[in-house]
Design a protein around this motif. Structure first.
Motif, PDB file in Angstrom:
ATOM      1  N   GLU A 153       0.814  -1.319   0.024  1.00 19.39           N
ATOM      2  CA  GLU A 153      -0.432   0.004   0.019  1.00 19.39           C
ATOM      3  C   GLU A 153       0.750   1.417  -0.077  1.00 19.39           C
ATOM      4  O   GLU A 153       0.868   2.353  -0.662  1.00 19.39           O
ATOM      5  CB  GLU A 153      -0.235   0.234   0.946  1.00 19.39           C
ATOM      6  CG  GLU A 153      -1.759  -1.059   1.580  1.00 19.39           C
ATOM      7  CD  GLU A 153      -2.827  -0.980  -0.051  1.00 19.39           C
ATOM      8  OE1 GLU A 153      -3.396   0.314   0.206  1.00 19.39           O
ATOM      9  OE2 GLU A 153      -3.350  -1.723  -0.558  1.00 19.39           O
ATOM     10  N   VAL A 154       1.718   1.560   1.101  1.00 20.91           N
ATOM     11  CA  VAL A 154       3.149   2.427   0.652  1.00 20.91           C
ATOM     12  C   VAL A 154       3.541   2.905  -0.553  1.00 20.91           C
ATOM     13  O   VAL A 154       3.214   3.679  -0.947  1.00 20.91           O
ATOM     14  CB  VAL A 154       3.949   2.608   1.863  1.00 20.91           C
ATOM     15  CG1 VAL A 154       4.734   3.307   1.658  1.00 20.91           C
ATOM     16  CG2 VAL A 154       3.681   2.291   3.428  1.00 20.91           C
ATOM     17  N   ARG A 155       4.296   1.660  -1.054  1.00 13.69           N
ATOM     18  CA  ARG A 155       4.588   1.636  -2.450  1.00 13.69           C
ATOM     19  C   ARG A 155       3.882   2.202  -3.880  1.00 13.69           C
ATOM     20  O   ARG A 155       4.133   2.988  -4.523  1.00 13.69           O
ATOM     21  CB  ARG A 155       4.975   0.514  -3.327  1.00 13.69           C
ATOM     22  CG  ARG A 155       6.036   0.268  -4.497  1.00 13.69           C
ATOM     23  CD  ARG A 155       6.417  -0.419  -5.103  1.00 13.69           C
ATOM     24  NE  ARG A 155       6.690  -0.253  -5.641  1.00 13.69           N
ATOM     25  CZ  ARG A 155       7.841  -1.368  -6.619  1.00 13.69           C
ATOM     26  NH1 ARG A 155       8.645  -2.359  -5.781  1.00 13.69           N
ATOM     27  NH2 ARG A 155       8.745  -1.262  -7.848  1.00 13.69           N
ATOM     28  N   LYS A 156       2.192   1.484  -3.472  1.00 13.88           N
ATOM     29  CA  LYS A 156       1.090   2.276  -4.615  1.00 13.88           C
ATOM     30  C   LYS A 156       0.754   3.614  -4.080  1.00 13.88           C
ATOM     31  O   LYS A 156       0.699   4.292  -5.305  1.00 13.88           O
ATOM     32  CB  LYS A 156      -0.262   1.263  -4.307  1.00 13.88           C
ATOM     33  CG  LYS A 156      -1.361   1.784  -4.993  1.00 13.88           C
ATOM     34  CD  LYS A 156      -2.656   0.533  -4.918  1.00 13.88           C
ATOM     35  CE  LYS A 156      -3.573   1.185  -6.275  1.00 13.88           C
ATOM     36  NZ  LYS A 156      -4.724   0.117  -5.386  1.00 13.88           N
ATOM     37  N   ARG A 157       0.855   3.932  -2.895  1.00 17.00           N
ATOM     38  CA  ARG A 157       0.344   5.544  -2.669  1.00 17.00           C
ATOM     39  C   ARG A 157       2.148   6.340  -3.169  1.00 17.00           C
ATOM     40  O   ARG A 157       2.171   7.716  -3.686  1.00 17.00           O
ATOM     41  CB  ARG A 157       0.051   6.136  -1.191  1.00 17.00           C
ATOM     42  CG  ARG A 157       0.014   7.224  -1.363  1.00 17.00           C
ATOM     43  CD  ARG A 157      -0.312   6.994   0.487  1.00 17.00           C
ATOM     44  NE  ARG A 157      -1.520   6.290   0.833  1.00 17.00           N
ATOM     45  CZ  ARG A 157      -2.537   7.062   0.580  1.00 17.00           C
ATOM     46  NH1 ARG A 157      -2.922   8.587   0.225  1.00 17.00           N
ATOM     47  NH2 ARG A 157      -4.099   6.397   0.956  1.00 17.00           N
ATOM     48  N   LEU A 158       3.102   5.996  -3.197  1.00 13.84           N
ATOM     49  CA  LEU A 158       4.551   6.225  -3.331  1.00 13.84           C
ATOM     50  C   LEU A 158       3.965   6.830  -4.886  1.00 13.84           C
ATOM     51  O   LEU A 158       4.827   7.813  -5.450  1.00 13.84           O
ATOM     52  CB  LEU A 158       5.574   5.812  -2.756  1.00 13.84           C
ATOM     53  CG  LEU A 158       7.161   6.386  -2.820  1.00 13.84           C
ATOM     54  CD1 LEU A 158       7.184   7.819  -2.265  1.00 13.84           C
ATOM     55  CD2 LEU A 158       7.906   5.618  -2.246  1.00 13.84           C
ATOM     56  N   GLU A 159       4.194   5.541  -5.498  1.00 11.96           N
ATOM     57  CA  GLU A 159       4.552   6.123  -7.012  1.00 11.96           C
ATOM     58  C   GLU A 159       3.474   6.662  -7.609  1.00 11.96           C
ATOM     59  O   GLU A 159       4.081   7.088  -8.644  1.00 11.96           O
ATOM     60  CB  GLU A 159       3.839   4.332  -7.433  1.00 11.96           C
ATOM     61  CG  GLU A 159       5.038   3.200  -7.552  1.00 11.96           C
ATOM     62  CD  GLU A 159       4.819   1.196  -7.851  1.00 11.96           C
ATOM     63  OE1 GLU A 159       4.134   1.666  -7.870  1.00 11.96           O
ATOM     64  OE2 GLU A 159       5.912   0.949  -8.244  1.00 11.96           O
ATOM     65  N   GLN A 160       2.123   7.136  -7.103  1.00 12.25           N
ATOM     66  CA  GLN A 160       0.811   7.699  -8.067  1.00 12.25           C
ATOM     67  C   GLN A 160       2.026   8.967  -7.815  1.00 12.25           C
ATOM     68  O   GLN A 160       1.605   9.794  -8.506  1.00 12.25           O
ATOM     69  CB  GLN A 160       0.172   7.327  -7.285  1.00 12.25           C
ATOM     70  CG  GLN A 160      -1.095   6.388  -7.111  1.00 12.25           C
ATOM     71  CD  GLN A 160      -1.905   6.121  -6.155  1.00 12.25           C
ATOM     72  OE1 GLN A 160      -2.628   6.495  -5.265  1.00 12.25           O
ATOM     73  NE2 GLN A 160      -2.709   5.109  -6.533  1.00 12.25           N
TER      74      GLN A 160
END
Length: 275
Positions: A153-160
């Motif tokens: 979830e952290v990576r998904k938000r960071l990528e966005q």
């Protein structure tokens, strides 16, 4: 006159040469030529993307910035964030990213800083916000039991956040350290589980040993029964044989030696065979 003009021309050339600098832009980078006093909107306020290789520029009116577009790896100092139940976790992130070559001019136009300064500023803020926002959605126990889900979830938000600004996330990992009280509780729980497993294994081991002893006893009992039955049968046969012999012996001992005056239907004297 001609000589004077020629001298002035040489002087101007030398001055221009003195005011000209040269640098090289690596093939793995994008060079940005910045026109310090330009307000031309077609040049995005004075920013022009340059080609790779040798670049000549006037240091008085221009600056050259170089943005690498190959993968950069950065390990940050630990972040402290709170879970949903207010427990404080420590995050040690490492990110591998690269700048989108097609968005290099856009990045410089917006930030006007080197890539390393952007790392310590904007990218660091994005990582912290991704941690903070996601951690607030997890309780301490759930976060520790589902660390893979949390990191995804952290990576998904960071990528966005980063992709919209021209940064591509290649890798993102983090070491999650729970608060000491939670770590102690987890260790105590794990120890209790281990002790329970040990006790359960001991019970199973005792049951297995008891089954072995029972099987051994049953086997010995069956062996004794078989042995006893054999001995009983032997004794019974021997007893029957002895009884018959004793009866015959007793008859012989009581016989007076005289033959009977009559013969049996079989032509035999009692107990004595006469041919």
């Amino acid at each position: 006159m001609k000589i004077k003009t020629h001298v002035l021309g040489i002087g101007a050339s030398l001055m221009a040469l003195a005011l000209t600098n040269c640098t090289t832009i690596d093939s793995g980078s994008v060079g940005i030529r910045f026109l310090k006093w330009s307000s031309d909107t077609d040049r995005q306020g004075g920013v022009v993307e340059t080609c790779n290789g040798w670049v000549w520029y006037n240091p008085i009116t221009q600056d050259i910035f170089e943005y690498p577009v190959y993968v950069q790896r950065k390990t940050y100092e630990p972040f402290a964030v709170n879970a949903k139940d207010a427990s404080t976790f420590t995050m040690d992130p490492t990110i591998a990213y690269r700048l989108d070559r097609d968005k290099a001019t856009q990045v410089f136009t917006k930030y006007r800083k080197s890539l390393w300064e952007i790392e310590e500023g904007y990218i660091r803020t994005c990582i912290y916000e991704a941690y903070r926002t996601c951690a607030n959605q997890y309780t301490s126990d759930y976060l520790m039991a589902n660390r893979g889900e949390f990191e995804s979830e952290v990576r998904k938000r960071l990528e966005q956040s980063l992709s919209s600004e021209g940064f591509i996330v290649e890798e993102f990992t983090s070491q999650i350290t729970p608060p000491s009280s939670l770590a102690q509780a987890i260790n105590a729980k794990n120890e209790a589980v281990q002790n329970a497993l040990k006790a359960e294994n001991k019970v199973k081991e005792a049951q297995a040993e008891a089954q072995i002893e029972i099987a051994k006893a049953e086997g010995e009992a069956k062996a004794l029964k078989i042995k006893g039955d054999g001995e009983a049968y032997y004794n019974r046969v021997v007893a029957e044989s002895l009884n018959k012999l004793l009866v015959e012996q007793y008859a012989v001992e009581k016989w007076d030696g005289k033959l009977p005056e009559y013969m049996t239907s079989g032509g035999e004297a009692p107990f004595i065979h006469v041919k």
